[in-house]
Write an enzyme that holds these catalytic residues in place. Structure first.
Site, PDB file in Angstrom:
ATOM      1  N   GLU A 247     116.338  55.920 -29.156  1.00  0.00           N
ATOM      2  CA  GLU A 247     116.659  54.709 -29.282  1.00  0.00           C
ATOM      3  C   GLU A 247     116.470  54.450 -30.936  1.00  0.00           C
ATOM      4  O   GLU A 247     115.102  54.872 -31.320  1.00  0.00           O
ATOM      5  CB  GLU A 247     115.569  53.953 -28.691  1.00  0.00           C
ATOM      6  CG  GLU A 247     115.803  53.911 -27.116  1.00  0.00           C
ATOM      7  CD  GLU A 247     117.022  53.370 -26.539  1.00  0.00           C
ATOM      8  OE1 GLU A 247     117.882  52.638 -27.575  1.00  0.00           O
ATOM      9  OE2 GLU A 247     117.317  53.099 -25.573  1.00  0.00           O
ATOM     10  N   CYS A 281     113.672  46.672 -33.589  1.00  0.00           N
ATOM     11  CA  CYS A 281     114.892  47.196 -33.654  1.00  0.00           C
ATOM     12  C   CYS A 281     116.061  46.367 -33.707  1.00  0.00           C
ATOM     13  O   CYS A 281     116.918  46.685 -34.287  1.00  0.00           O
ATOM     14  CB  CYS A 281     114.823  48.613 -32.778  1.00  0.00           C
ATOM     15  SG  CYS A 281     114.479  47.905 -30.931  1.00  0.00           S
TER      16      CYS A 281
HETATM   17  P1  NAD Z   1     109.958  57.022 -37.443  1.00  0.00           P
HETATM   18  O1  NAD Z   1     111.047  57.645 -37.274  1.00  0.00           O
HETATM   19  O2  NAD Z   1     109.290  57.056 -38.614  1.00  0.00           O
HETATM   20  O3  NAD Z   1     108.770  57.441 -36.452  1.00  0.00           O
HETATM   21  C1  NAD Z   1     108.895  57.227 -34.992  1.00  0.00           C
HETATM   22  C2  NAD Z   1     107.997  58.341 -34.429  1.00  0.00           C
HETATM   23  O4  NAD Z   1     108.685  59.683 -34.577  1.00  0.00           O
HETATM   24  C3  NAD Z   1     106.513  58.244 -34.853  1.00  0.00           C
HETATM   25  O5  NAD Z   1     105.830  58.636 -33.802  1.00  0.00           O
HETATM   26  C4  NAD Z   1     106.388  59.637 -35.850  1.00  0.00           C
HETATM   27  O6  NAD Z   1     105.053  60.157 -35.674  1.00  0.00           O
HETATM   28  C5  NAD Z   1     107.378  60.636 -35.022  1.00  0.00           C
HETATM   29  N1  NAD Z   1     108.010  61.486 -35.959  1.00  0.00           N
HETATM   30  C6  NAD Z   1     108.055  61.702 -37.518  1.00  0.00           C
HETATM   31  N2  NAD Z   1     108.568  62.725 -37.756  1.00  0.00           N
HETATM   32  C7  NAD Z   1     109.044  63.405 -36.633  1.00  0.00           C
HETATM   33  C8  NAD Z   1     109.878  64.665 -36.252  1.00  0.00           C
HETATM   34  N3  NAD Z   1     110.303  65.401 -37.449  1.00  0.00           N
HETATM   35  N4  NAD Z   1     110.071  64.661 -35.291  1.00  0.00           N
HETATM   36  C9  NAD Z   1     109.712  63.922 -33.982  1.00  0.00           C
HETATM   37  N5  NAD Z   1     108.868  63.004 -34.338  1.00  0.00           N
HETATM   38  C10 NAD Z   1     108.526  62.646 -35.481  1.00  0.00           C
HETATM   39  O7  NAD Z   1     110.071  55.356 -37.105  1.00  0.00           O
HETATM   40  P2  NAD Z   1     108.951  54.279 -37.340  1.00  0.00           P
HETATM   41  O8  NAD Z   1     108.907  53.953 -38.654  1.00  0.00           O
HETATM   42  O9  NAD Z   1     107.801  54.571 -36.461  1.00  0.00           O
HETATM   43  O10 NAD Z   1     109.757  52.965 -36.565  1.00  0.00           O
HETATM   44  C11 NAD Z   1     110.623  52.329 -36.877  1.00  0.00           C
HETATM   45  C12 NAD Z   1     112.138  52.495 -36.875  1.00  0.00           C
HETATM   46  O11 NAD Z   1     112.351  52.696 -35.252  1.00  0.00           O
HETATM   47  C13 NAD Z   1     113.072  51.683 -37.114  1.00  0.00           C
HETATM   48  O12 NAD Z   1     114.289  52.344 -37.672  1.00  0.00           O
HETATM   49  C14 NAD Z   1     113.499  51.073 -35.742  1.00  0.00           C
HETATM   50  O13 NAD Z   1     114.897  50.287 -35.815  1.00  0.00           O
HETATM   51  C15 NAD Z   1     113.419  51.974 -34.933  1.00  0.00           C
HETATM   52  N6  NAD Z   1     113.299  51.525 -33.690  1.00  0.00           N
HETATM   53  C16 NAD Z   1     114.256  51.669 -32.531  1.00  0.00           C
HETATM   54  C17 NAD Z   1     114.113  50.923 -31.185  1.00  0.00           C
HETATM   55  C18 NAD Z   1     115.040  51.117 -30.410  1.00  0.00           C
HETATM   56  O14 NAD Z   1     114.914  51.013 -29.256  1.00  0.00           O
HETATM   57  N7  NAD Z   1     116.180  51.463 -30.824  1.00  0.00           N
HETATM   58  C19 NAD Z   1     112.998  50.338 -30.948  1.00  0.00           C
HETATM   59  C20 NAD Z   1     111.905  50.163 -31.887  1.00  0.00           C
HETATM   60  C21 NAD Z   1     112.117  50.706 -33.163  1.00  0.00           C
END
Ligand code: NAD
Length: 477
Positions: A247, A281
């Site tokens: 997501e 999101c």
């Molecule tokens: P992010 O991608 O920076 O982090 C998300 C998660 O991934 C965190 O727990 C982070 O620690 C982890 N992470 C970081 N590097 C990683 C790696 N290499 N491998 C695996 N995991 C890793 O996102 P964010 O800044 O926490 O959240 C904001 C983003 O999330 C926005 O782009 C938003 O649109 C998206 N989002 C999408 C949905 C949806 O349902 N489509 C819902 C909420 C947020």
């Protein structure tokens, strides 16, 4: 002055149903002050192995008894409800959202749990005649690794936990390092409710997500976060063909058709963009407004923006809190400054609020167009560009001219016309005369294009935590 409790240390994780201390910790910042207010556990590599081992062991029995799983989900919902005020306090402290929104998020989590506790897990007999018998089963995948972002740490965790556990999987879940505490606290609440090892809640700084994605034990990664990270998760999962649900990000358009009653829609459109301070999101991230009503809509949205009470989430009456973290604060500031330096006008807001913490004025931008970064990119914050258009066909083309395709909305006084336009937009959900109305436990939620792979919620979300199996035999009589 901060009204929040001075410190809140939750320096343990939940592994195998036990409270486990970690060798290291990291600081958690209160976005309303910009200051650290707690430490969280930073698990070691061997503790990550322990968590996956505990989940593997627990899965051997957890997968066997569907009625027990349903009862456990109901018990989990009751336990979380009982802890809701405490959990909401932690959520506000680490995420920044107003207390009412934090309570609503915890409420959504238990609503999802109860929905899945009752959802059918079908066994379909597809043939039963004199030629033979064939049945299609949905079997659990095994251990699931779940990774969540900082905007809705608990609600989005539950979109994964509830269906995964109902289907007979066990889980290791990791929240964002910006908001680890509420998920850890929920893990503690559920320690005595779920059998040991069914739900392991860990935390750590960023290499941890990558370590989970490449770990040999989990058979699925359920990830919510940015598109950039989602691509890394997909690459890691490809190594040993782990199943994936992603997501990801969005740049969700709202198309306002000619003839729309601007005064009637403005509040709903505003909150469809600014709820959770724009850190959703599926928030409306760019508005395409017909030129006949563009100026009126900009003013109506700006008037609301100017009236919003932005404050610490603990302050009574606060409608929006701070942006969650410094990188995101800097990003929103940069995108607004970029638009202003490229000829945009801030009809409301446009600046950081001069106080400690990551507060930003709710911002409505006009004199913007495609090609400006805040229109083309996901801002994920309290700033909304309103673009004028002259032909509906052109607005649809521009709405679709993005690698994202998460949600969209169409606004108009003629429902049939709005419905026809909705069907032309490339996204996983389109709401008419609301934005984001399609997020309910029984509806599939997922993105097209770079906004995701697979869906969550409803039976479709449940099936994503299963593998099909056909059992075939001679006629069974
Ligand atoms: P992010 O991608 O920076 O982090 C998300 C998660 O991934 C965190 O727990 C982070 O620690 C982890 N992470 C970081 N590097 C990683 C790696 N290499 N491998 C695996 N995991 C890793 O996102 P964010 O800044 O926490 O959240 C904001 C983003 O999330 C926005 O782009 C938003 O649109 C998206 N989002 C999408 C949905 C949806 O349902 N489509 C819902 C909420 C947020």
């Amino acid at each position: 002055m901060s009204l929040l409790a001075p410190r809140l240390d939750l320096a343990t994780v939940t592994i195998g149903g036990r409270e486990v201390s970690t060798p290291g910790t990291f600081e958690v910042i209160n976005p309303a002050t910009g200051e650290p207010f707690a430490v969280a556990p930073n698990i070691s590599a061997s503790q990550l192995d322990d968590a996956f081992t505990a989940a593997s062991t627990a899965q051997l029995t957890w997968r066997n008894d569907e009625q027990r799983r349903r009862a456990a989900l109901r018990d989990a919902a009751d336990a979380i409800d009982a802890a809701a005020p405490a959990l909401a306090g932690i959520l506000t402290a680490e995420q920044g959202k107003p207390m009412n929104d934090a309570l609503a998020e915890i409420g959504a989590a238990t609503y999802w749990l109860r929905y899945y506790a009752e959802l059918d897990l079908p066994r379909e007999i597809v043939q039963n005649d004199e030629n033979g018998y064939a049945e299609v089963l949905r079997r659990p995948l095994g251990v699931v690794a779940a990774i969540t972002p900082w905007n809705f740490p608990i609600a989005l965790a539950m979109w994964k936990i509830a269906p995964a556990l109902l289907a007979g999987n066990t889980m290791v879940i990791k929240p964002s390092p910006f908001t680890p505490l509420t998920t850890l606290a929920m893990g503690a609440v559920l320690r005595d409710v779920l059998p040991a090892g069914v739900l392991n809640v860990i935390s750590g700084t960023d290499p941890l997500g990558a370590a989970m994605s490449s770990h040999p034990v989990p058979r699925k990664i359920s990830f919510t976060g940015s598109t950039a990270t989602g691509k890394k998760v997909a690459a890691a999962a490809a190594e040993d063909l782990k199943r994936l649900t992603l997501e990801l990000g969005g740049n969700d358009p709202a198309v306002v058709l000619p003839g729309t009653d601007v005064a009637a829609i403005a509040p709903s459109l505003f909150w469809g963009a600014f709820g959770n301070n724009g850190q959703i999101c599926l928030a409306a991230k760019r508005v395409y407004a017909h030129e006949s009503l563009h100026a009126d809509l900009v003013e109506a949205l700006a008037e609301i923006a100017r009236s919003v009470h932005v404050d610490e989430g603990t302050v009574e009456g606060a409608q929006l809190g701070p942006i969650n973290n410094l990188p995101q604060y800097d990003r929103v500031s940069e995108l607004v400054a970029d638009a202003l330096s490229n000829g945009a006008r801030a009809a409301a807001g446009g600046r950081r609020i001069d106080r400690p913490g990551y507060f930003f004025e709710p911002t409505i931008l006009d004199r913007v167009d495609d090609g400006i970064r805040i229109v083309d990119e996901e801002q994920f914050g309290p700033a909304l560009p309103v673009v004028a258009y002259s032909s509906v066909d052109d607005a649809v083309d521009r709405a679709n001219a993005s690698m994202y395709g998460l949600t969209a909305s169409v606004w108009g006084s003629d429902l049939e016309e709005a419905y026809a336009v909705a069907g032309r937009i490339d996204s996983g959900q389109v709401s008419i005369n609301s934005h984001g109305g399609a997020v309910l436990p029984h509806l599939p939620f997922g993105g097209h294009k770079w906004s995701g792979v697979g869906v969550e919620n409803g039976p479709w979300g449940l099936y994503g935590f299963t593998e099909l199996q056909v059992i075939q035999s001679p006629p069974r009589g």
